[in-house]
Design an enzyme around this catalytic site. Structure first.
Site, PDB file in Angstrom:
ATOM      1  N   GLU A   1      18.174 -25.046  12.092  1.00  0.00           N
ATOM      2  CA  GLU A   1      17.392 -24.667  10.918  1.00  0.00           C
ATOM      3  C   GLU A   1      18.282 -24.476   9.705  1.00  0.00           C
ATOM      4  OE1 GLU A   1      13.780 -22.068  11.851  1.00  0.00           O
ATOM      5  OE2 GLU A   1      15.220 -21.451  13.393  1.00  0.00           O
TER       6      GLU A   1
ATOM      7  N   GLY B   1      17.850 -20.243  10.196  1.00  0.00           N
ATOM      8  CA  GLY B   1      17.383 -20.697   8.894  1.00  0.00           C
ATOM      9  C   GLY B   1      18.310 -20.284   7.769  1.00  0.00           C
TER      10      GLY B   1
ATOM     11  N   GLY C   1      39.819 -16.554   6.378  1.00  0.00           N
ATOM     12  CA  GLY C   1      40.619 -15.444   5.886  1.00  0.00           C
ATOM     13  C   GLY C   1      39.937 -14.095   5.903  1.00  0.00           C
TER      14      GLY C   1
ATOM     15  N   LYS D   1      42.806 -11.483  10.880  1.00  0.00           N
ATOM     16  CA  LYS D   1      42.083 -12.513  10.146  1.00  0.00           C
ATOM     17  C   LYS D   1      41.131 -13.200  11.121  1.00  0.00           C
ATOM     18  CE  LYS D   1      45.386 -13.679   6.499  1.00  0.00           C
ATOM     19  NZ  LYS D   1      46.202 -14.768   5.901  1.00  0.00           N
TER      20      LYS D   1
ATOM     21  N   ASN E   1      29.384  -3.731   9.254  1.00  0.00           N
ATOM     22  CA  ASN E   1      29.051  -2.310   9.343  1.00  0.00           C
ATOM     23  C   ASN E   1      28.207  -1.920   8.139  1.00  0.00           C
ATOM     24  OD1 ASN E   1      29.384   0.652   8.900  1.00  0.00           O
ATOM     25  ND2 ASN E   1      30.666   0.506  10.731  1.00  0.00           N
ATOM     26  N   SER E   2      27.003  -1.430   8.382  1.00  0.00           N
ATOM     27  CA  SER E   2      26.067  -1.161   7.293  1.00  0.00           C
ATOM     28  C   SER E   2      26.491   0.018   6.426  1.00  0.00           C
ATOM     29  CB  SER E   2      24.668  -0.896   7.863  1.00  0.00           C
ATOM     30  OG  SER E   2      24.694   0.228   8.732  1.00  0.00           O
TER      31      SER E   2
END
Length: 322
Positions: A199, A216, A265, A282, A297-298
């Protein structure tokens, strides 16, 4: 049809029908060549010779003449001209060669820029006059202006579904069981090696393993991005989430969460590595490693990598029975 074995003679051959500019300053320019039955051999299959000759009809309105072309090429050498280049693109879409296994060096310089119309190819710089000439026969649609045509106008592989044929270039390799949804895109010298859901975007040089899902809006960096040479491969049972992106290879059973773009990177924090602490690497250092989850991580915004051993990605089997 099978892919080219590594120990086989590196030859291919084809008998084709070429569209050639008939007159004017660009007379003799090859616009395309259709090879209905290419083979991995040092001589072409001539069983369709009579049919091809019967189809070799000139079209003065497009300023195009049709010519029979017979070619034998060596696959490790760079393509020599447009007829050679088109044979290589057909080999890929006929699944006679996998992406990145034949020499395509310099292919862009060998192909003309063509207006692909519902009446056939026209030299791009002549399309306005050609449209006027063809108008008497009814409306004509210009499908695209590009060096590469749509795959399905030349090759329709068995066992695949394609939502939008405009988004699959000749030279794409689609394995049995592949579904390309309407917003999916597959470039030349790229594609799938098994059952797959596409998608998102598979760029040139990228190969997708069996039972892998490209969500998507997702994107995979190809060898044409900035002139890069790295060949990116996604392994088996991989999930690239919606609107995610990747610039490294992924091993089997990996997941990249939706919306996360990981380049070579990108600094990633590896969690749960068994030594009691996190390690910053990396992303390229993890290229091809299996059983990883890439997430952001939110709270901190850091890109994190966690092991996901014993877990797998599953596709809807009924959906891919083509």
């Amino acid at each position: 049809m099978t892919s080219l074995p590594s120990d086989s003679p590196r030859y291919a051959a084809g008998l084709g029908l070429a569209s050639v500019v008939a007159a004017g300053p660009r007379a003799g320019t090859v616009l395309d060549v259709w090879y209905p039955n290419p083979v991995l051999a040092d001589a072409p299959d001539t069983s369709l010779d009579a049919d091809l000759r019967g189809a070799a009809v000139p079209d003065p309105q497009r300023n195009v003449t049709a010519e029979i072309v017979e070619r034998v090429i060596e696959l490790d050498e760079a393509p020599q001209d447009a007829a050679d280049a088109y044979l290589r693109l057909h080999l890929l879409s006929h699944r006679l060669a996998r992406p990145n296994t034949i020499n395509l060096d310099g292919i862009f310089g060998l192909l003309a820029n063509v207006a692909w119309t519902s009446r056939g190819p026209v030299l791009a710089e002549e399309v306005q006059l050609a449209l006027l000439r063809m108008r008497s026969g009814g409306n004509v649609t210009v499908l695209s202006v590009d060096k590469f045509p749509r795959m399905v106008d030349y090759v329709v592989p068995t066992g695949v579904r394609i939502g939008n044929a405009d988004r699959i270039r000749l030279g794409a390799h689609l394995a049995e069981g592949t579904t390309v949804m309407h917003e999916g895109f597959v470039n030349f010298n790229a594609g799938t090696l098994g059952t797959a859901m596409v998608e998102g975007r598979i760029s040139a040089g990228v190969v997708i393993g069996d039972h892998t899902d490209i969500g998507g809006g997702a994107s995979i960096m190809g060898t044409l991005s900035g002139g890069g040479k790295q060949r990116i491969r996604l392994g088996e049972r991989v999930l690239l989430g919606a609107n995610a992106g990747i610039g490294i290879s992924l091993g089997d059973d990996c997941v990249v969460e939706a919306g996360l773009y990981v380049t070579a990177g990108t600094r990633v924090t590896v969690l749960g590595n068994g030594d009691g602490g996190a390690k910053v690497l990396k992303a390229v250092d993890l290229s091809g490693v299996p059983n990883l989850l890439f997430r952001r991580n939110s709270q901190s915004g850091a890109v994190e990598v966690l092991p996901r051993a014993g877990r797998t990605v599953e596709l809807n089997e009924a959906l891919h029975k083509n």
